[in-house]
Write a protein that holds these residues in place. Structure first.
Motif, short mmCIF file in Angstrom:
data_model
loop_
_atom_site.label_atom_id
_atom_site.label_comp_id
_atom_site.label_asym_id
_atom_site.label_seq_id
_atom_site.Cartn_x
_atom_site.Cartn_y
_atom_site.Cartn_z
N ALA A 49 0.83 -1.21 0.00
CA ALA A 49 0.00 0.00 0.00
C ALA A 49 0.87 1.27 0.00
N ALA A 50 1.93 1.26 0.81
CA ALA A 50 2.78 2.45 0.91
C ALA A 50 3.49 2.74 -0.41
N GLU A 51 3.78 1.68 -1.15
CA GLU A 51 4.50 1.87 -2.42
C GLU A 51 3.57 2.36 -3.52
N LEU A 52 2.26 2.34 -3.25
CA LEU A 52 1.30 2.76 -4.26
C LEU A 52 0.96 4.25 -4.17
N ILE A 53 1.50 4.92 -3.14
CA ILE A 53 1.24 6.36 -3.03
C ILE A 53 2.10 7.07 -4.07
N SER A 57 6.12 7.82 -2.76
CA SER A 57 6.78 6.52 -2.72
C SER A 57 8.06 6.56 -3.55
N TYR A 58 8.00 7.25 -4.69
CA TYR A 58 9.19 7.34 -5.54
C TYR A 58 10.32 8.05 -4.80
N ILE A 59 9.96 9.12 -4.09
CA ILE A 59 10.97 9.91 -3.39
C ILE A 59 11.54 9.13 -2.20
N PHE A 60 10.64 8.49 -1.40
CA PHE A 60 11.11 7.73 -0.24
C PHE A 60 11.96 6.53 -0.63
N LEU A 61 11.58 5.89 -1.73
CA LEU A 61 12.33 4.70 -2.16
C LEU A 61 13.54 5.08 -3.01
N LYS A 62 13.74 6.39 -3.19
CA LYS A 62 14.84 6.93 -3.99
C LYS A 62 14.86 6.32 -5.39
N GLY A 63 13.65 6.11 -5.94
CA GLY A 63 13.55 5.63 -7.32
C GLY A 63 13.98 4.19 -7.53
N ILE A 72 13.53 2.45 -10.84
CA ILE A 72 12.24 2.82 -11.44
C ILE A 72 12.51 4.03 -12.32
N PRO A 73 12.08 4.00 -13.59
CA PRO A 73 12.41 5.13 -14.47
C PRO A 73 11.92 6.46 -13.90
N ALA A 74 12.73 7.51 -14.10
CA ALA A 74 12.36 8.84 -13.60
C ALA A 74 11.05 9.31 -14.22
N ARG A 75 10.74 8.76 -15.39
CA ARG A 75 9.46 9.11 -16.03
C ARG A 75 8.28 8.87 -15.09
N ALA A 76 8.36 7.79 -14.29
CA ALA A 76 7.26 7.48 -13.37
C ALA A 76 6.95 8.68 -12.47
N TRP A 78 7.91 12.04 -13.05
CA TRP A 78 7.48 13.27 -13.73
C TRP A 78 6.10 13.16 -14.32
N VAL A 79 5.69 11.94 -14.72
CA VAL A 79 4.31 11.78 -15.23
C VAL A 79 3.31 12.01 -14.09
N GLU A 80 3.63 11.50 -12.90
CA GLU A 80 2.72 11.72 -11.76
C GLU A 80 2.61 13.20 -11.40
N ILE A 81 3.77 13.87 -11.35
CA ILE A 81 3.75 15.29 -11.00
C ILE A 81 3.05 16.12 -12.08
N ALA A 82 3.35 15.82 -13.35
CA ALA A 82 2.74 16.59 -14.45
C ALA A 82 1.23 16.37 -14.48
N THR A 83 0.78 15.11 -14.32
CA THR A 83 -0.65 14.84 -14.36
C THR A 83 -1.35 15.53 -13.19
N ALA A 84 -0.75 15.45 -12.01
CA ALA A 84 -1.32 16.09 -10.82
C ALA A 84 -1.45 17.60 -11.05
N SER A 85 -0.38 18.23 -11.55
CA SER A 85 -0.40 19.68 -11.76
C SER A 85 -1.44 20.07 -12.80
N LEU A 86 -1.50 19.30 -13.90
CA LEU A 86 -2.46 19.63 -14.95
C LEU A 86 -3.90 19.44 -14.48
N PHE A 87 -4.14 18.41 -13.66
CA PHE A 87 -5.50 18.22 -13.12
C PHE A 87 -5.92 19.46 -12.32
N ALA A 88 -4.99 19.96 -11.48
CA ALA A 88 -5.30 21.14 -10.66
C ALA A 88 -5.52 22.36 -11.57
#
Ligand SMILES: [Zn+2]
Length: 255
Positions: A49-53, A57-63, A72-76, A78-88
């Motif tokens: 569950a914690a890894e699904l946040i 999770s990417y930052i805590f697990l240091k990728g 884990i590719p850095a794309r994972a 930036w896509v999360e951050i970009a999608t979150a920002s665009l939704f807002a």
């Protein structure tokens, strides 16, 4: 209240960003997008569950995967951050409405197309064809013309314009753009309608041209070498969804 909704859409966007990451990994590889659930691509271990946040999770697990340490590719991230920002941003600009809900669906499709074309140089039929039908079907709820028939024809002629224009570019450039770009321009036309499709295409071509020039000047790309055009079309489409009518009014005011 307003701030609360902005945060809500940011978090929702982050969750969908992680779904888009999964689609971008599995769809080009022809893997099921239903099973298995969320797993590490390297070792197949199911994520807790914690890894699904998203993002955190990417930052805590240091990728890296907690079990096998695979990167884990850095794309994972930036896509999360970009999608979150665009939704807002979409929420702030469009405001609560049916148009917002439909726009967010299209936004997810465009981000997925962006990522897959950027990484693999592919615009997948499995995404484009169903989305074309969806865009035509949703046009009476999404486009702003008066009446169901007017919206359906705006969508149809937008699609025809995008498809037709890119077919001409394809023929004139002797395959300088991909066949997928023709279908994607058609899809964007069905989404944005007529004449907004031209805002999307114009923005995409300007950005694509600038990027091509920058790459050529920096020596990273030779003349004649192809460059995926889908990402630029995706940015053009998002621009048209947010500011299409304003840009159109501004342009018509100049003429
Ligand atoms: Zn692993």
């Amino acid at each position: 209240m307003f701030t609360g909704w902005v945060i809500f859409f940011f978090v929702l966007g982050a969750e969908l960003g992680s779904f888009i990451n999964m689609l971008s990994d599995r769809l080009p590889a022809n893997k099921s997008i239903v099973t298995p659930g969320s797993v590490c691509d390297a070792c197949g271990k199911r994520l807790g569950a914690a890894e699904l946040i998203p993002v955190f999770s990417y930052i805590f697990l240091k990728g890296r995967c907690r079990s096998c340490g695979a990167k884990i590719p850095a794309r994972a991230l930036w896509v999360e951050i970009a999608t979150a920002s665009l939704f807002a941003i979409f929420y702030v600009i469009i405001g609560p409405s049916a148009e917002l809900a439909i726009s967010l669906v299209y936004l997810c499709v465009f981000i997925t197309l962006f990522v897959i074309d950027l990484e693999k140089g592919l615009i997948l039929n499995v995404i484009i064809y169903p989305c074309m039908l969806l865009a035509l079907a949703l046009s009476p709820l999404y486009l702003q013309a008066d009446g169901i028939l007017a919206n359906l024809s705006s969508s149809f002629f937008g699609g025809l314009s995008g498809f037709g224009l890119f077919l001409l570019i394809y023929i004139a450039s002797r395959g300088g753009i991909g066949e997928g770009d023709i279908k994607m321009a058609g899809f964007i036309g069905l989404v944005c309608g007529f004449p907004n499709i031209f805002v999307a295409i114009f923005t995409g071509i300007v950005l694509g041209g600038l990027a091509a020039a920058a790459l050529m000047l920096s020596g990273k790309r030779r003349k004649g070498q192809t460059m995926p055009f889908g990402p630029f079309l995706a940015v053009g489409a998002v621009t048209a969804m947010l500011f299409g009518s304003q840009i159109m009014d501004w342009y018509l005011g100049l003429a």
